[in-house]
Design an enzyme around this catalytic site. Structure first.
Site, short mmCIF file in Angstrom:
data_model
loop_
_atom_site.label_atom_id
_atom_site.label_comp_id
_atom_site.label_asym_id
_atom_site.label_seq_id
_atom_site.Cartn_x
_atom_site.Cartn_y
_atom_site.Cartn_z
CD GLN A 138 -21.37 12.79 -20.49
OE1 GLN A 138 -21.95 13.83 -20.78
NE2 GLN A 138 -20.21 12.44 -21.01
CE1 TYR B 139 -20.76 21.43 -18.86
CE2 TYR B 139 -19.40 19.84 -20.03
CZ TYR B 139 -20.31 20.87 -20.04
OH TYR B 139 -20.79 21.36 -21.23
NE ARG C 93 -16.73 12.20 -23.35
CZ ARG C 93 -17.25 13.12 -24.15
NH1 ARG C 93 -17.87 14.17 -23.65
NH2 ARG C 93 -17.16 13.01 -25.45
N GLY D 110 -18.81 11.70 -32.31
CA GLY D 110 -19.90 12.60 -32.01
C GLY D 110 -20.62 13.08 -33.25
NE ARG D 111 -19.36 19.40 -33.93
CZ ARG D 111 -19.20 20.69 -34.15
NH1 ARG D 111 -19.08 21.12 -35.39
NH2 ARG D 111 -19.14 21.55 -33.15
#
Length: 393
Positions: free
Chosen positions: A106, A185, A232, A323-324
């Protein structure tokens, strides 16, 4: 049919393809900030161990790497704009490939999410709108600084930096890159009305606000080939103080314009199969759609996100990013396939700081101590095999 058989037949575990890349299953390890690079942005050996442990994922999208110095967000974030960064990432991709895995990297520019104590530079952004929250620095959390509004020359040079970073990523052994236009971002800051107050060609209208993202993605696709590029997005997400203002208006034309580029995939964060906008994005996007499900702690504890992932596949997603669950379970694919219990995330602090603890020390099923054998009880028809009890017993 046993429970294990029913689980293993899930579409999550079907082999599939991402362009020319063969994937053994539809599970993607989502990019997650882990803060284990060196202070100079060079990936460390422990990062190679971490990602190789999780190589059974259909695809790994490595954590965000910055394309230039001013794009740095927090301490110990990896970068991809110098030769030593390329060499460090090469150790990671070699380890993952040796373990049978596949990786994208990424690319993320922090924009206003940064601090001079982290990068040595004043952050830049579409407009001089400060982050509303404190920023993590080597000396602790500090008040954010007001970013400088990017000039047209800085916009052009940043686009070029993304393209150069993509070339570096391929040189470092990645199969491709994911351009981060989500989670508050820099690219997301251009999309959102709350952070983009520009009146030039990069602001105002929907066409103006999506222009920077499109220029970055086009440059990256031209640099390494569109089949190596994913994007993304996070429609409606308000993390990092983002206020889009017109979510339903901005994403369909953005996705339609991206669709013309022939990219590898589109990655939608916190996807909801019942959300009309998600369904519209699926209708507009002709290629591979990666969906990141909304997972509560309870959902992860109960099923690891398998049910939520299957619901998104049924709604038209092609790959499911988690993710987690991958963070705490290096063998997540095996655990979901067999219905085994999952390791919980132990400590939120250790997600973003430290060494092996909370990073590479989560056990796989094969690492857990074996359950001792218990002698079988005799059949009821053979009670004579039971030992006689003494009077004291």
């Amino acid at each position: 049919m046993t429970t294990t058989d029913a689980v293993s037949e899930s579409r999550l575990f079907e082999p599939t393809r991402l362009g020319e890349l063969a994937l053994p299953n539809r599970l993607v390890m989502a990019p997650m900030t882990r803060n284990r690079a060196g202070a100079d942005g060079v990936p460390q050996e422990i990062m190679a161990t971490y990602y190789a442990q999780r190589a059974s994922a259909g695809l790994i999208v490595a954590e965000a790497a910055t394309p230039n110095a001013v794009g740095l967000t927090y301490p110990n974030i990896p970068a991809i704009h110098r030769p030593e960064h390329v060499a460090g990432w090469r150790r990671v991709t070699d380890a993952v490939r040796d373990a049978g895995g596949r990786m994208f990297l990424q690319l993320q520019h922090g924009g206003r999410i940064g601090h001079p104590d982290n990068s040595g530079l004043t952050p830049i952004a579409p407009s001089p709108v400060a982050l509303p929250d404190p920023v993590h620095t080597p000396s602790g959390f500090q008040d954010p600084v007001v970013p400088r509004e990017m000039t047209r020359d800085e916009i052009r040079s940043t686009v070029a930096d993304f393209a150069a970073a993509a070339r570096n990523a391929v040189e470092a052994g990645f199969e491709g890159v994911e351009v981060h236009s989500a989670n508050g971002y820099l690219l997301h800051q251009f999309l959102a009305k709350g952070t983009n107050h520009r009146t030039d060609a990069y602001g105002g209208t929907v066409a103006g606000r999506i222009r920077f993202t499109l220029e970055v993605v086009r440059a990256v696709a031209e640099a390494i080939g569109p089949e190596r590029v994913g994007v993304r997005i996070s429609p409606g997400l308000t993390v990092n103080g983002i206020e889009e203002g017109d979510t339903e208006a901005i994403y369909p034309p953005l996705v339609a314009a991206l669709a013309e580029l022939g990219l590898a995939y589109l990655h939608v964060v916190y996807a909801d199969p019942d959300n009309p906008l998600f369904r519209e994005i699926r209708a507009v996007w002709p290629g591979t759609l990666v969906a990141n499900p909304i997972l509560s702690r309870e959902a992860v504890a109960e099923g690891g996100g398998r049910r939520e992932g299957e619901a998104l596949l049924a709604a038209g997603a092609d790959l499911i990013a988690m993710g987690r669950p991958f963070l705490a379970n290096p063998d997540l694919v095996t655990r979901l396939r067999t219905g085994a219990a999952l390791n919980p995330v132990r400590d939120r602090y250790l997600m973003y700081a430290g060494g092996e603890t909370g990073y590479t020390d989560y056990p796989a099923l094969a690492d857990l101590p074996a359950v001792p054998d218990v002698p079988a009880l005799p059949a009821l028809s053979d009670l004579s095999a039971l030992p006689a009890l003494s009077a004291s017993e």
